[in-house]
Design an enzyme around this catalytic site. Structure first.
Site, PDB file in Angstrom:
ATOM      1  N   THR A  98       0.883  -1.169   0.000  1.00  0.00           N
ATOM      2  CA  THR A  98       0.000   0.000   0.000  1.00  0.00           C
ATOM      3  C   THR A  98       0.915   1.213   0.000  1.00  0.00           C
ATOM      4  OG1 THR A  98      -1.633  -1.200   1.291  1.00  0.00           O
ATOM      5  CG2 THR A  98      -1.884   1.189   1.157  1.00  0.00           C
ATOM      6  N   LYS A 173      -7.504   1.667  -2.997  1.00  0.00           N
ATOM      7  CA  LYS A 173      -7.113   1.171  -1.663  1.00  0.00           C
ATOM      8  C   LYS A 173      -7.270   2.290  -0.616  1.00  0.00           C
ATOM      9  CE  LYS A 173      -5.006  -1.236   1.583  1.00  0.00           C
ATOM     10  NZ  LYS A 173      -5.424  -2.478   2.216  1.00  0.00           N
ATOM     11  N   LYS A 241       0.530   5.071   8.154  1.00  0.00           N
ATOM     12  CA  LYS A 241       1.139   5.343   6.841  1.00  0.00           C
ATOM     13  C   LYS A 241       0.041   5.478   5.784  1.00  0.00           C
ATOM     14  CE  LYS A 241       2.070   1.843   4.638  1.00  0.00           C
ATOM     15  NZ  LYS A 241       1.390   0.944   3.704  1.00  0.00           N
TER      16      LYS A 241
END
Ligand code: NAP
Length: 290
Positions: A98, A173, A241
């Site tokens: 990701t 995502k 993150k």
């Protein structure tokens, strides 16, 4: 049988690479920064390990990766002994990290210069999804490259979808992570509320999982949240993150992330409680005194 490489054997990469070898019967060469983990993979699944990403990628039809953040992805692709320098023209790099859409677009452009295809292909479904080979994969990049990679990715996924050009997988995502953050916080508040009211939360979850409040998080994390167990799954450090990447993108697009940003602050509190490696469902630890 294809010749494959897998870079990054963490919580997610280890079982994903395992399915390529065990289910797919492919010839898999792995690389992991911490060599002991690569050795553990070879002991379990056979195949070979390489000492650098470049050595792993040599001669591979498809190179997969699942590392941490943008800088890690740049290291293993463009850094010293990175995969790109060794990949053959016409081969495909499929990244399951990701990361930001910006990094995906940059790497796709770098790959193109070398005659390689790059697909950003982040996943959803967590550790159990990777172990059971039922991940959801959202990809960005060239349609022809996607069609070539799709049947191989399918060894560990139940849904593999091209979302659009490079970066579109990562953007999808981000939507996923924005939705997950609020669902987990809602679940934390609901469970804590029920416990404080003296309810049998095992029974409550069993019942409401069959109703309108159900979610993947409720089905897979509700019970362990009640039991105060967080030593597994998707790390809070990684969620922060992801939410940072979402916030950066929202600043560019002008999207409102009021609640998501608030929950990011809650995760910062969990990190201060030394919970950086706890599962993201640990949001309940902030509000529940066990
Ligand atoms: N866990 C989940 O449920 C989940 C779900 C969906 C998406 N993701 C995403 O998938 C990615 C990996 O997650 P994970 O849970 O598998 O993480 P993890 O267990 O921490 O594993 C990270 C892997 O990346 C490697 N790595 C990190 N930085 C590197 C670098 N600079 N150079 C070379 N290797 C490097 C690590 O090597 P070492 O072994 O040497 O540390 C390790 O193999 C993250 O982007 C995460 O956000 C995770």
């Amino acid at each position: 049988m294809a010749k494959l490489a897998y870079i990054g054997l963490g919580v997610m990469g280890f079982p994903m690479a395992g399915h390529l070898a065990a289910r797919g019967g492919h010839e898999v060469t792995v690389y992991n920064r911490t060599a002991a983990r690569a050795q553990a993979w070879v002991d379990k699944f056979g195949g070979r390990s390489a000492v650098t990403p470049a050595r792993a990628a040599e001669g591979a039809d498809i190179v997969f990766s699942c590392v941490g953040d943008d800088p890690d992805l740049r290291d293993i692709t463009l850094g010293t002994s990175g995969a790109f320098e060794a990949m053959a023209k016409g081969s495909i790099f499929v990244d399951h990290t990701t990361a930001s859409a910006k990094a995906a677009r940059e790497l796709a452009a770098e790959a193109k210069k070398r005659g390689i295809e790059f697909l950003d292909a982040p996943v959803s479904g967590g550790q159990s999804g990777a172990e059971n080979g039922v991940l959801t994969v959202m990809a960005g990049g060239d349609a022809h490259a996607f069609e070539r990679a799709k049947p191989v990715i399918a060894h560990y996924a139940r849904a593999v979808t091209l979302m659009g050009p490079s970066g579109a997988g990562q953007l999808a995502k981000m939507v996923n992570q924005i939705c997950v953050a609020s669902v987990v916080q809602g679940l934390a508040e609901g469970i804590n509320f029920g416990l404080k009211a003296g309810l049998d939360m095992g029974l409550v979850l069993e019942v409401i999982t069959k109703g309108a409040a159900t979610s993947w998080q409720m089905e897979n994390r509700g019970k362990t949240m009640v039991e105060d167990k967080f030593d597994f799954g998707f790390a809070v450090d990684w969620m922060r993150k992801d939410l940072r990447i979402c916030a950066e993108t929202a600043r560019e697009t002008g999207a409102d992330l009021t609640v998501t940003n608030m929950i990011d602050g809650f995760y910062a509190e969990i990190q201060k409680m030394n919970g950086g490696r706890w599962d993201t469902s640990s949001l309940i630890r902030r509000i529940r005194k066990v």
